[in-house]
Design a protein around this motif. Structure first.
Motif, mmCIF file in Angstrom:
data_model
loop_
_atom_site.group_PDB
_atom_site.id
_atom_site.type_symbol
_atom_site.label_atom_id
_atom_site.label_comp_id
_atom_site.label_asym_id
_atom_site.label_seq_id
_atom_site.Cartn_x
_atom_site.Cartn_y
_atom_site.Cartn_z
ATOM 1 N N UNK A 1 0.627 -0.896 0.399
ATOM 2 C CA UNK A 1 0.115 0.067 0.042
ATOM 3 C C UNK A 1 1.027 1.410 -0.431
ATOM 4 N N UNK A 2 1.782 1.282 0.001
ATOM 5 C CA UNK A 2 2.801 2.496 0.044
ATOM 6 C C UNK A 2 2.240 3.276 -1.248
ATOM 7 N N UNK B 1 -1.377 4.810 -1.566
ATOM 8 C CA UNK B 1 -2.432 5.410 -0.336
ATOM 9 C C UNK B 1 -2.050 6.614 0.097
ATOM 10 N N UNK B 2 -2.817 7.278 0.981
ATOM 11 C CA UNK B 2 -3.196 9.105 0.119
ATOM 12 C C UNK B 2 -1.387 9.164 1.364
ATOM 13 N N UNK B 3 -0.922 10.718 1.521
ATOM 14 C CA UNK B 3 0.342 11.040 1.562
ATOM 15 C C UNK B 3 -0.419 11.226 3.344
ATOM 16 N N UNK B 4 -0.962 11.279 3.691
ATOM 17 C CA UNK B 4 -1.335 11.201 4.505
ATOM 18 C C UNK B 4 -1.529 9.858 5.783
ATOM 19 N N UNK B 5 -1.456 9.297 5.191
ATOM 20 C CA UNK B 5 -1.791 7.700 6.259
ATOM 21 C C UNK B 5 -0.252 7.118 5.749
ATOM 22 N N UNK B 6 0.444 7.888 5.095
ATOM 23 C CA UNK B 6 2.270 7.307 4.799
ATOM 24 C C UNK B 6 2.159 7.467 6.327
ATOM 25 N N UNK B 7 2.489 8.209 7.218
ATOM 26 C CA UNK B 7 3.216 8.090 8.831
ATOM 27 C C UNK B 7 2.789 7.566 9.339
ATOM 28 N N UNK B 8 1.124 6.817 9.380
ATOM 29 C CA UNK B 8 0.573 5.400 10.297
ATOM 30 C C UNK B 8 1.048 3.774 9.527
ATOM 31 N N UNK B 9 1.111 4.491 7.925
ATOM 32 C CA UNK B 9 1.777 2.801 7.360
ATOM 33 C C UNK B 9 3.005 3.407 8.185
ATOM 34 N N UNK C 1 12.345 2.047 0.883
ATOM 35 C CA UNK C 1 13.702 2.259 0.097
ATOM 36 C C UNK C 1 12.722 2.792 -1.210
ATOM 37 N N UNK C 2 12.723 1.866 -2.105
ATOM 38 C CA UNK C 2 12.017 1.377 -2.940
ATOM 39 C C UNK C 2 10.620 2.434 -3.116
ATOM 40 N N UNK C 3 9.834 2.267 -2.646
ATOM 41 C CA UNK C 3 8.333 2.726 -2.942
ATOM 42 C C UNK C 3 7.851 3.501 -2.203
#
Length: 1495
Positions: free
Chosen positions: A257-258, A261-269, A290-292
């Motif tokens: 999902x990296x 998903x939307x940018x605001x959800x990336x920190x939780x992921x 690092x890759x995604x």
């Protein structure tokens, strides 16, 4: 968690397993069902009908539940009872469904009867009644769709759907978890987003542990359909009790999902992934992140470029949240930091490095001291490798002030570290970080921190750090001088360190303060500010100081101020210009007046002023003042001529004068009066000659500036003659009759004349390079002719001066202020050896007998017993003698003994003086070491002088013409200068050490961009000169000395008969210099990035005829014009030179074969002998460097071709070039350089060169391990070596003889150790991942090959008695054991599978360890200090090896195969000798040794 320990209640009766009733369908007797449901509840103590609120529940809730459970279940086995219970449940559920059909009633049963206890609702208690739980759960779930239209922001009491879900949380038990979970997942799939998030987040509190797999699978499917639910899904994954398999599945889902998903959800992921990391999956997690992860600033272009929005981010700062999530995870999990470091260290290609990697390094850097050093090393390494670019740092800092504010300190700390590195790339990136931080953070605190850190750099003792710190301050001062003014009090701290600065750094310091002062003057609020006044006060004090060190600072500061305030385009205000102009003139006058008593100060003044005028236009009043001052040049230095002769016939200190080098003939009206000034007793006259070149430099600069680039106003100086001492004094007999003062006058006159011509070349070469329109074609042709003649004059003068200084050592005055003066004379010296040409003293491995004989010879002579000599203050000449720059006449030195062109060795001064009638020999190609040591005192040639190689006469194709052949000494002189300049700008490498590596390019009078602009146009000329020199070597015919004499006389040089020019020596040296310059240009950093320069260089050195069969392993050949074809053409060209030299012109390779004779006298053949071997090596090194260069660049081409899926010939091309390089090195090693009668003396001084050839041979071979094994075990033992040095050379390798044996022995040890270390690195890199059995067995076999090599080399000590051989065996044997132990774990891991191979490996190595033990014992007994210093480290390695083997054997079933006992004390021949251990009867003193036996 409570739900993890739930226990299922007793199972309901079998009837409950029947299909549930259709309670959603309306029964016929609905009122009766509701009444029955009400009655059942009333019977249990619950009043359903409560008009004022929710139903009344009894006080004993547990009794209420027990009653209903008993009522709806039957313990009777009778069928009738079970049917009655099932019917009762159906009626109850039907009645309940009818009752809650009303929304009001549904809210009543969902509401708690107690205000303080929300869970005490009727539905909550009914859900805890096991017989009806599943029916009620399904009914309530099916009620959810009726309330999907509720506003998401509603409270829990208003949102019925959420209220229903809340009743499923934290149930004490679940009767049918599978059915309930399936139903819940079905309903979940159709829920609106807000409710779906609520349910997903509550799943760990609703379902049991046994249904985690169903939940994970369902959530994965839903996440693929809608990525908006990723946060509750991740939260649910975190709280579920998952086994290892399900945890990996959850991580896989999160990783997928990296990108989606939307940018605001990336920190939780990221937080979920990093907290879920374990040693088994951490590598996959880090690599996928690092890759995604696309971590770049999301600023719009105007926001990043407009100054008004600089430092501002959008409100939704996603990057900041991502960084916070990463930082919090990396702080508390060390395993993540370790894996990131390993991952980044493994990156080999710059394109694999990303912006997120920089942030990861910054975040880990904030963790504290233990990891900071590792981060600094990685950061510097990746910068040097080109992975971290300025654009990537701009993405991190530029325009991101809001979230970069928290990371200001680590960025600043890393910039501090980078600025102190010696690598130029690292310092460049550090400079960029400092600049960006100053630009981005506009608050006073941040900028003060930046400037304070820079001042700290300036105060260090690291020259790189000082220079880079000042460079940053200069950049900031030029762009942000107004913003730096408030911090001037902090910047003033730089002035405390001025005393230790070089001239180059002084320029930067005063450039900073001049910019600040000018900015203060232009500001109306701070006119005549304190920084401007302080600067003026400081430079005035420094200029008036008597010490040259401080005067130099003041002069540089004064002229920097002049450059800023006197610039025509500097200040637009006319009133300010007038005021500044007056102040500038006052500064200039004061500075010039203070320099009248110091020649070096005036030289600096003129040079600095000329440099300013070269790129700036000053005020007319200032230019007028400079012109008036230069008007004194004619009266000071020039004299009138009458028909080409001086008027009168005066004597100068007893010396007669003569007019030399008159290019204009009788029409010349003037003459440069050098002799009169050099012989004058007036100090002012002598010092005027010292400032002559710099004065002329300023004169030519002003003339060019005022006349549109033309030097027509002073062109008479180019051809005017020089008044020098008569050439009759250049004779050994006459020279000995002269006094010391007269010899000094002659040497100084020649020295000043040579430097005058150097400045003439600097000035008038610009006329040819710039192609000024004011110069006619006839004038240009005349200038070119005179320039070539002046170059011949310069070559003659320096050769004559070299011969005279060798006879009478002189300390020449400095004409260029490069040396730092601090009370004593510091003489920087070039390296004694010319990049592999000579062997350093510390590496000599010749016979001790010859060395001791030399010491005895040098020790002869009278001993000075006078104690006053010890107390005598050393003179300047003593310092020169101590430095080795000059030699004493009474004590001849080896440096004065050089080989002349006729092959004979010129003896010391006493030998020359023994025959007064002998003429002084002036050798044109050679320059004595005494003069070369003082080369830094000469005026430098500018890069424009390199254009001489491009003159029409030079680039002519007529190689056979004598007119062009006699020009080769001129090209040699220019090539040597290019050689020196390239040494300054190219970092030295192992193959090409630099003579002037520590000399800044500013000393040589150029900037890098100026040199590159000239060099890129020289490629065809260099190729032509190389062709000419090689062709003349092939032909072997030499020009008679009469022709040489005629050519030098045509340039108006004195008619001296004893000038000797060796053709073969000139040709060889020209070839060497071209090859060396080619090699250095390959290493220029700009050649790694500028493709046009690469192509121009490759095209210039193409082979004239490259047959299609020249590379049989590359068929068909690449198409002409392609990059691959160009590389093949260049390699073929240099390979042809090497092969042609060996086959066609023996003087190049086989220069001592008896069948070689030349039509001229034989001494000409001998003259080329000392240089041909070096030329062959230079050609081989050129091939090696070119192969390395081609491989590095073809890898980049290969990467681009891989993307296009068109590799072409690249893989086979690289391997083919390596194979041919190894073949060329093998040919040189197998060539018979000397005949048998010479006893190999020709190779005695070439041991270092043969070692380099051998290294190339080993490194370029297809299998280095196999070749090492063959040489060490088969070839080397065939050469006998005794203390007397006798013995024959190897029949296959004539270069392997007793004289060169030690060099071969050293190289084989070193290369074997390098090979083992590479193998260790490979094995350690594979340690983290499972190693294939075939690969492990291959590693064992390769280790065994290295062991065989070291065993063979160490055991050679039994037949070779030289101490040097034993010393190297002990040294490298101990190092080998150390490296071997690093892979000992591999032997332990493979022992069960390959036990026989491992035991044999250890037993073979034991043969070497026993020999090493014996060598150590003998060295101690015989007190051989060369060996004893290496014994402790080797002993420790042997003991560690012993106990490693013991541990290995005892941990297996072969424990009895190992035993440790006392060794008998034996010598190298195997004979038992007495020892202290036996005498004292102390067996514990004997050395233990392992003897693992076979099974």
């Amino acid at each position: 968690m409570v739900f993890l320990s739930r226990k299922r209640p007793p199972a309901p009766p079998p009837s409950s397993a029947a299909p549930p009733p259709k309670f959603l369908s309306q029964p016929e007797n609905e009122p009766d069902a509701v009444e029955k449901m009400t009655a059942i509840l009333a019977e249990a103590g619950c009043t359903l009908i409560n008009p004022s609120g929710p139903p009344y529940l009894p006080s004993d809730i547990l009794a209420f539940r027990r009653h209903l459970t008993h009522r709806f279940s039957s313990c009777s086995v009778a069928t009738v009872d079970r049917d009655n219970a099932a019917a009762l449940r159906s009626v109850f559920i039907a009645g309940f469904s009818s009752y809650v059909r009303s929304p009001i009633n549904l809210r009543r049963v969902l509401s708690s009867s107690s205000a303080g206890k929300r869970n005490e609702s009727l539905v909550r208690n009914l859900l805890l009644v096991s017989p009806i739980q599943l029916d009620l759960q399904e009914f309530m779930l099916e009620k959810l769709p009726e309330y999907f239209d509720v506003i998401p922001e509603s409270s829990l009491e208003e949102d019925v759907a959420r209220l229903i879900i809340s009743h499923f949380r934290w149930l004490d038990f679940i009767v049918e978890p599978d059915a309930f979970t399936d139903k819940l997942m079905q309903v979940l799939s159709i829920c609106p987003l807000h409710l779906k998030k609520e349910i997903i987040g509550s799943l760990p509190e609703i379902i049991g542990d046994g249904n985690s797999r169903v939940v994970v699978d369902s959530l994965e499917r839903m996440l693929q359909e809608d990525s908006a639910i990723v946060v509750p899904v991740l939260d649910s994954f975190s709280n579920l009790n998952l086994d290892d398999q399900l945890q990996e599945q959850a991580i896989t889902v999160a990783l997928s999902c990296i990108r989606t998903i939307d940018a605001e959800h990336v920190p939780y992921l990221l937080r979920f992934l990093l907290l879920a990391a374990t040693p088994t999956n951490v590598r996959r997690i880090i690599s996928q992140i690092r890759e995604q992860l696309r971590f770049t600033t999301r600023l719009s272009k105007p926001c990043a470029t407009q100054s008004k929005l600089k430092g501002k981010l959008p409100v939704d700062n996603c990057e900041g949240s991502i960084l916070h999530a990463l930082r919090s995870s990396l702080r508390f999990k060390n395993i993540l930091c370790q894996e990131i470091i390993k991952e980044l260290n493994g990156l080999e290609k710059p394109r694999d490095f990303k912006v997120i990697d920089i942030w990861l390094l910054i975040l880990m850097y904030m963790n504290g001291e233990p990891i900071q050093r590792s981060i600094e090393k990685i950061f510097k390494k990746k910068i040097v490798e080109g992975c971290i670019q300025e654009a990537m740092l701009d993405q991190c800092i530029w325009g991101n002030k809001e979230f970069v504010q928290d990371y200001f300190a680590p960025f600043l700390s890393l910039a501090e570290h980078l600025l102190s590195c010696k690598e130029e790339k690292a310092r460049k990136i550090g400079t960029h970080i400092y600049t960006r931080l100053f630009e981005e953070f506009v608050d006073n605190y941040s900028r003060q921190e930046v400037l304070g850190s820079l001042v700290t750099h300036v105060g260090s003792d690291n020259k790189f750090e000082i220079s880079s710190g000042l460079e940053v301050m200069t950049i900031l001062a030029k762009k942000y001088a107004q913003q730096m003014l408030p911090f001037s009090s902090h910047i003033n701290g730089v002035l405390d360190y001025l005393e230790g600065f070089t001239v180059e750094n002084l320029h930067k310091v005063y450039e900073v303060f001049s910019c600040l002062a000018l900015s203060a003057r232009t500001n109306a609020d701070s006119f005549r500010s304190s920084i401007s006044n302080e600067l003026m006060m400081i430079v005035r004090k420094q200029v008036s100081h008597a010490d040259l060190k401080y005067k130099k600072m003041g002069l540089v500061g004064t002229l920097r101020i002049v450059s800023s305030l006197g610039d025509v385009n500097g200040v637009p205000d006319s009133s300010s210009q007038v005021s500044d102009c007056r102040e500038v003139l006052e500064l200039l006058k004061n500075a010039l007046d203070s320099c009248k008593q110091c020649s070096l100060a005036r030289i600096l003044f003129y040079d600095e002023l000329a440099g300013i005028l070269g790129h700036k236009i000053l005020q007319p009043e200032i230019m007028e003042w400079i012109g008036k001052h230069l008007g004194e040049f004619e009266s000071l230095f020039l004299s009138d001529l009458d028909n080409g002769k001086l008027r009168g016939n005066e004597s100068y200190s007893g010396l007669e004068g003569d007019v030399w080098m008159n290019l204009d003939g009788d029409i010349s009206p003037i003459c440069l009066n050098i002799l009169a000034l050099a012989s004058s007793s007036s100090t002012e006259s002598c010092s005027s000659l010292q400032i002559l070149p710099s004065n002329f430099l300023l004169l030519s600069t002003v003339e060019r500036l005022t006349n549109g680039g033309s030097l027509a106003g002073i062109d008479a100086l180019l051809g005017c003659p020089l008044h020098l001492p008569s050439w009759k004094y250049v004779c050994a007999a006459v020279w000995q009759s002269l006094t010391g003062k007269q010899r000094e006058i002659i040497c100084l006159s020649l020295y000043y004349a040579a430097n005058w011509i150097r400045e003439l070349l600097n000035a008038f070469c610009t006329q040819i390079v710039e192609r000024s329109q004011c110069i006619s074609q006839a004038t240009e042709k005349d200038v070119i002719t005179k320039l070539l003649k002046r170059l011949k004059n310069l070559v003659f003068l320096e050769s004559l001066l070299s011969s005279l200084i060798k006879l009478s050592p002189q300390s020449l005055p400095e004409l260029h202020l490069y040396l730092e003066h601090s009370g004593s004379l510091a003489i920087p010296q070039p390296k004694q050896a010319e990049h592999l040409g000579k062997k350093p003293e510390k590496r000599k491995l010749h016979d001790d007998a010859s060395q001791s004989t030399g010491k005895k010879k040098n020790g002869k002579g009278p001993k000075h017993s006078d104690t006053n000599d010890k107390l005598r203050q050393p003179t300047i000449l003593d310092m020169w003698k101590k430095a080795g720059a000059v030699t004493s006449q009474t004590e001849p030195d080896e440096s004065c003994c050089v080989e002349s062109s006729n092959g004979k060795t010129l003896g010391s001064v006493d030998e020359h003086c023994s025959n007064p009638k002998e003429s002084l020999v002036v050798e044109i190609p050679q320059v004595s070491q005494a003069l070369e040591a003082q080369r830094l005192k000469f005026r430098p040639l500018l890069p424009q002088c390199l254009s001489i190689l491009k003159l029409p006469k030079v680039v002519s194709k007529d190689i056979c013409s004598p007119d062009h052949r006699v020009e080769l000494p001129l090209y040699l002189y220019i090539l040597r200068d290019l050689h020196s300049k390239l040494d300054c700008v190219v970092p030295p490498c192992k193959q090409l050490p630099s003579r002037w590596a520590n000399t800044p390019s500013t000393f040589w009078g150029f900037r890098l961009d100026e040199l590159l602009s000239q060099v890129k146009e020289l490629f065809p000329s260099l190729r032509l000169v190389l062709d000419r020199a090689v062709s003349l070597l092939v032909n072997g015919d030499e020009i008679s000395q009469q022709i040489w004499k005629k050519e030098f006389t045509a340039a108006m040089n004195p008619n001296i008969s004893n000038v000797v020019v060796s053709d073969s020596l000139v040709h060889t040296m020209v070839s060497k210099e071209v090859l060396y310059c080619f090699n250095k240009m390959l290493l220029l950093p700009v050649f790694q990035t500028d493709k046009s320069l690469q192509l121009n260089l490759l095209e210039a050195f193409q082979s004239t005829d490259m047959p299609t069969t020249s590379f049989p392993d590359i068929q068909p050949l690449p198409s002409p014009g392609t990059t691959e074809y160009l590389y093949l053409g260049v390699y073929s060209f240099f390979e042809e030179i090497l092969n042609t030299g060996k086959q066609q012109f023996p003087v190049f390779i086989a220069f001592l074969d008896h069948e070689i004779y030349y039509p001229n006298s034989r001494h000409n053949v001998a003259a080329a002998c000392p240089f041909s071997f070096e030329l062959a090596l230079e050609c081989l090194i050129t091939l090696q460097l070119f192969v390395t260069y081609a491989q590095r660049n073809l890898v980049k081409v290969s990467d681009e071709a891989t993307k296009k899926r068109n590799l072409g010939h690249i893989p086979s091309l690289v391997s083919s070039l390596h194979a041919r390089l190894g073949t060329s090195a093998e040919k040189l090693l197998k060539h018979k350089w000397v005949d048998e009668s010479s006893e190999n003396k020709g190779l005695k001084n070439r041991g270092e060169m043969i070692q380099n050839i051998l290294r190339i041979y080993l490194e370029a071979s297809e299998s280095t391990s196999d070749l090492l094994n063959e040489l060490a075990c088969t070839v080397l033992p065939q050469v006998s070596l005794s203390k007397s040095g006798g013995g024959d050379a190897h029949p296959e390798f004539p270069t392997l003889c007793p004289v060169t044996f030690l060099g071969w022995y050293r190289v084989l040890h070193e290369e074997n150790l390098v090979l083992l270390n590479k193998l260790v690195k490979t094995i350690c890199s594979e340690k983290r991942r499972a190693c294939e059995p075939e690969a492990a067995e291959t590693h064992l076999k390769n280790i065994h090959k290295s062991v065989n090599v070291v065993v063979s080399l160490v055991n050679l000590c039994r037949s070779h008695e030289k101490v040097a051989v034993h010393s190297m065996a002990v040294k490298y044997g101990g190092k080998f054991v150390d490296s071997f132990l690093k892979v000992f774990y591999l032997l332990e891991a493979l022992f069960q599978v390959h036990s026989e191979l491992v035991i044999q490996l250890v037993k073979d190595l034991q043969k070497a360890t026993r020999t090493l033990q014996t060598l150590c014992s003998e060295a101690k007994g015989l007190k051989r200090t060369a060996i004893t210093s290496k014994i402790p480290a080797t002993k420790r390695s042997l003991e560690r090896f012993l106990f490693h083997v013991k541990a290995l054997i005892h941990t297996t079933s072969l424990g009895s195969a190992f035993w440790m006992g006392n060794l008998k004390h034996k010598d190298l021949t195997g004979q038992v000798v007495s020892s202290q251990a036996y005498v004292d009867n102390q067996p514990n003193e004997s050395m233990p040794e392992a003897d693992p036996a076979e099974d």
